[in-house]
Design an enzyme around this catalytic site. Structure first.
Site, PDB file in Angstrom:
ATOM      1  N   HIS A 154      -1.963   6.312  -1.738  1.00 20.62           N
ATOM      2  CA  HIS A 154      -2.019   5.080  -2.277  1.00 20.62           C
ATOM      3  C   HIS A 154      -3.158   4.616  -3.147  1.00 20.62           C
ATOM      4  O   HIS A 154      -3.516   3.870  -3.740  1.00 20.62           O
ATOM      5  CB  HIS A 154      -2.217   3.997  -0.931  1.00 20.62           C
ATOM      6  CG  HIS A 154      -0.790   3.738  -0.264  1.00 20.62           C
ATOM      7  ND1 HIS A 154      -0.118   2.436  -0.334  1.00 20.62           N
ATOM      8  CD2 HIS A 154      -0.228   4.680   0.428  1.00 20.62           C
ATOM      9  CE1 HIS A 154       0.938   2.826   0.201  1.00 20.62           C
ATOM     10  NE2 HIS A 154       1.027   3.974   1.071  1.00 20.62           N
ATOM     11  N   ASP A 356      -9.337   2.727  -8.626  1.00 20.85           N
ATOM     12  CA  ASP A 356      -8.620   1.966  -7.734  1.00 20.85           C
ATOM     13  C   ASP A 356      -7.123   2.566  -7.733  1.00 20.85           C
ATOM     14  O   ASP A 356      -6.603   2.603  -8.757  1.00 20.85           O
ATOM     15  CB  ASP A 356      -8.491   0.288  -7.968  1.00 20.85           C
ATOM     16  CG  ASP A 356      -8.533  -0.277  -6.824  1.00 20.85           C
ATOM     17  OD1 ASP A 356      -7.857  -0.149  -5.676  1.00 20.85           O
ATOM     18  OD2 ASP A 356      -9.056  -1.380  -6.780  1.00 20.85           O
TER      19      ASP A 356
HETATM   20  P1  ADP Z   1      -7.732  -1.952  -1.210  1.00 16.46           P
HETATM   21  O1  ADP Z   1      -6.208  -1.607  -0.607  1.00 16.46           O
HETATM   22  O2  ADP Z   1      -8.500  -0.822  -1.597  1.00 16.46           O
HETATM   23  O3  ADP Z   1      -8.175  -2.573   0.134  1.00 16.46           O
HETATM   24  P2  ADP Z   1      -5.954  -3.714  -2.739  1.00 16.46           P
HETATM   25  O4  ADP Z   1      -6.228  -4.736  -3.599  1.00 16.46           O
HETATM   26  O5  ADP Z   1      -4.917  -2.790  -3.371  1.00 16.46           O
HETATM   27  O6  ADP Z   1      -7.277  -3.026  -2.203  1.00 16.46           O
HETATM   28  O7  ADP Z   1      -5.303  -4.457  -1.527  1.00 16.46           O
HETATM   29  C1  ADP Z   1      -5.853  -5.270  -0.868  1.00 16.46           C
HETATM   30  C2  ADP Z   1      -5.124  -6.162   0.293  1.00 16.46           C
HETATM   31  O8  ADP Z   1      -5.863  -6.844   1.096  1.00 16.46           O
HETATM   32  C3  ADP Z   1      -4.346  -7.326  -0.815  1.00 16.46           C
HETATM   33  O9  ADP Z   1      -3.236  -7.603  -0.450  1.00 16.46           O
HETATM   34  C4  ADP Z   1      -5.300  -8.443  -0.627  1.00 16.46           C
HETATM   35  O10 ADP Z   1      -4.798  -9.850  -0.894  1.00 16.46           O
HETATM   36  C5  ADP Z   1      -5.774  -8.357   0.902  1.00 16.46           C
HETATM   37  N1  ADP Z   1      -7.310  -8.608   1.074  1.00 16.46           N
HETATM   38  C6  ADP Z   1      -8.440  -8.071   0.560  1.00 16.46           C
HETATM   39  N2  ADP Z   1      -9.444  -8.917   0.956  1.00 16.46           N
HETATM   40  C7  ADP Z   1      -8.903 -10.068   1.766  1.00 16.46           C
HETATM   41  C8  ADP Z   1      -9.444 -10.831   2.530  1.00 16.46           C
HETATM   42  N3  ADP Z   1     -10.856 -11.251   2.173  1.00 16.46           N
HETATM   43  N4  ADP Z   1      -8.688 -11.825   3.035  1.00 16.46           N
HETATM   44  C9  ADP Z   1      -7.513 -11.566   3.240  1.00 16.46           C
HETATM   45  N5  ADP Z   1      -6.961 -10.546   2.577  1.00 16.46           N
HETATM   46  C10 ADP Z   1      -7.659  -9.690   1.792  1.00 16.46           C
END
Ligand code: ADP
Length: 471
Positions: A154, A356
């Site tokens: 991922h 990312d």
């Molecule tokens: P990572 O997997 O590195 O954290 P991504 O952007 O690919 O980054 O995925 C993050 C996921 O977590 C997304 O679905 C996003 O909506 C969710 N997310 C991130 N921050 C928050 C938050 N503060 N509250 C709720 N969901 C969150």
């Protein structure tokens, strides 16, 4: 696919499901095959058991393996998140190599492999997820499993140069060479993986682009992960309360990230400050940044939290007025349906990652927009999502002026241009949603060459030095 699908990941969905893209993505495939999802149990124990425990059985079985307190420190926070995570996110300077971390990583992979071997049937297909389990196929092969095994990473695939930071860099190719299919987020990731195999004298490239690694064939392909588009659109359009309450700013940009050094948050805040320095007086947008802390016991995460607090304080100290706080910095998680509403109301979304795998927030923001009056996605060229979302405003996350310029452009972008860019991005997001992503991975995994009996070998697995039990 004749047998069951067995999914292995560090995290396992809770019994109530939750609505994450991965869970939605795998739900169909698991339910259709009577499959299993194997992941770590929530609470660490003194002495982990040697077999998987059934956590629930509907609509598919969830099975848990236990981790000890020490394994949380060494396997999870240590090797996975203080060695492999920074390595893959182009931060070899943050890699914290400790022999105990590596030992624990190998030991957990070996134990989980034993537990899987105890329940897997020969016709089952095994799909391993993410950096916690690079060596899992090697361990399963050592236990003589010949099943089709796929791997999806991922996060970004590391560069060959960064891999040399590991104590035994050559292990990486060997680990991956045991999978039938290695799935990566982007074409650039595939290029880096192939570069690694090309540099390895044990690997040979076949005419069809697959890699023969010793006596096994591995396919390396990109499968950009998607989101549950429909659900996000539905949540975003819901007419419930205004998520920012009565004090909602007239116009705001949004950032939503786990608080991680790979997300480029300091430069995002600085760039917003740079934009504010030169803004026309009638423009008073806010930046709403939602960033729940993560992995706080790792020093690098502690450091980034402190750094951001300082920059945030300085930004508001410099620019705030009695009736306007330019930066709202929230350290909490927000329920998904509220996030969707927040995205829809935002004039722009800032994704400034230095590295990312994909960045799902970028896709969620696009899905949440009103197509008649959409906001603008400002997206790091170094996030995997930039490969598909080239109609976003692409920025260099290391260049503060570039990000500030994009904010300025987003604030004054004419409606027709916003619509045009959004329509192109939405098309890309819809073309590959979460379910389609899982389907295509499983379908390719079922078609790639299975266990290889290479000409010249007797075909008996025991004859292969490579497949000898590791302990
Ligand atoms: P990572 O997997 O590195 O954290 P991504 O952007 O690919 O980054 O995925 C993050 C996921 O977590 C997304 O679905 C996003 O909506 C969710 N997310 C991130 N921050 C928050 C938050 N503060 N509250 C709720 N969901 C969150």
């Amino acid at each position: 696919m004749t047998g069951r699908l067995i999914v292995v990941s560090n995290r396992i969905p809770s019994e109530t499901g939750g609505a994450g893209g991965l869970i939605v993505a795998l739900h169909d495939a698991l339910s259709a095959t009577g499959g299993l999802w194997i992941g770590a149990e929530a609470d660490p124990v003194e002495t982990p058991g040697e077999s998987l425990r059934v956590l629930s059985s509907q609509p598919y079985s969830r099975l848990g393996y236990q981790l000890s307190h020490q394994e949380i420190e060494h396997f999870y926070l240590g090797y996975s998140n203080s060695v492999l995570w920074p390595l893959c996110h182009r931060r070899p300077d943050l890699v914290d190599l400790k022999p105990a971390y590596e030992e624990s990583y190998r030991a957990v992979n070996r134990r989980v492999a034993r537990m899987i071997a105890a329940i897997a049937r020969p016709e089952d297909t095994i799909w391993v997820h993410d950096y916690h389990f690079f060596p899992l196929a090697a361990e399963l092969r050592a236990l003589r499993l010949q099943n089709r095994i796929g791997f999806f990473l991922h996060i970004p695939f590391p560069s060959l140069g960064d891999l040399s930071v590991l104590s035994q860099p050559a292990d990486f190719a060997e680990w991956l060479g045991h999978y039938n299919l290695v799935g990566l987020q982007t074409l650039s990731d595939v290029a880096r993986a192939l570069e690694m195999f090309r540099a390895d004298p044990r690997a040979e490239f076949l005419m069809d682009g697959t890699v023969k690694f010793r006596d096994r064939i591995t396919s390396v392909r990109s499968f950009p992960i998607g989101i549950d588009v429909e659900q996000f659109q539905k949540d975003a359009a819901a007419q419930d309360e205004q998520p920012l309450g009565k004090e909602a700013p007239e116009s705001y940009f949004i950032g939503v990230d786990r608080l991680d050094y790979s997300k480029g948050l300091p430069n995002r805040f600085r760039a917003f400050g740079r934009y504010l320095e030169n803004r026309p007086p009638d423009q008073r947008p806010c930046l709403v940044q939602i960033a729940p802390p993560s992995r706080e016991r790792v020093q690098a995460y502690h450091d980034i939290t402190r750094e951001l607090e300082e920059i945030a304080g300085h930004l508001n100290g410099t620019f705030a007025e009695l009736d306007w706080t330019p930066l709202r910095y929230i350290h909490r998680s927000v329920p998904r349906h509220r996030l969707a509403r927040l995205f829809r109301g935002a004039r722009g979304c800032l994704v400034t990652s230095y590295a990312d795998g994909m960045n799902l927030v970028a896709k969620e923001y696009v899905a949440a927009q009103d197509p008649d009056d959409p906001g603008v996605l400002i997206l790091s060229r170094l996030a995997g999502a930039a490969e598909e979302l080239s109609a976003a405003l692409l920025i260099n996350p290391y260049d503060i002026d570039d990000i500030a310029g994009a904010i300025r452009q987003a604030v004054s972008m004419p409606l027709a241009e916003r619509q045009r860019r959004h329509a192109a991005c939405l098309k890309a997001v819809m073309a590959n949603d979460a379910t389609g992503w899982a389907r295509s991975f499983v379908s390719v995994l079922s078609q790639v060459p299975g266990t290889l009996v290479w000409p010249g070998s007797t075909g008996r697995l025991e004859d292969s030095e490579f497949l000898a039990p590791s302990d």
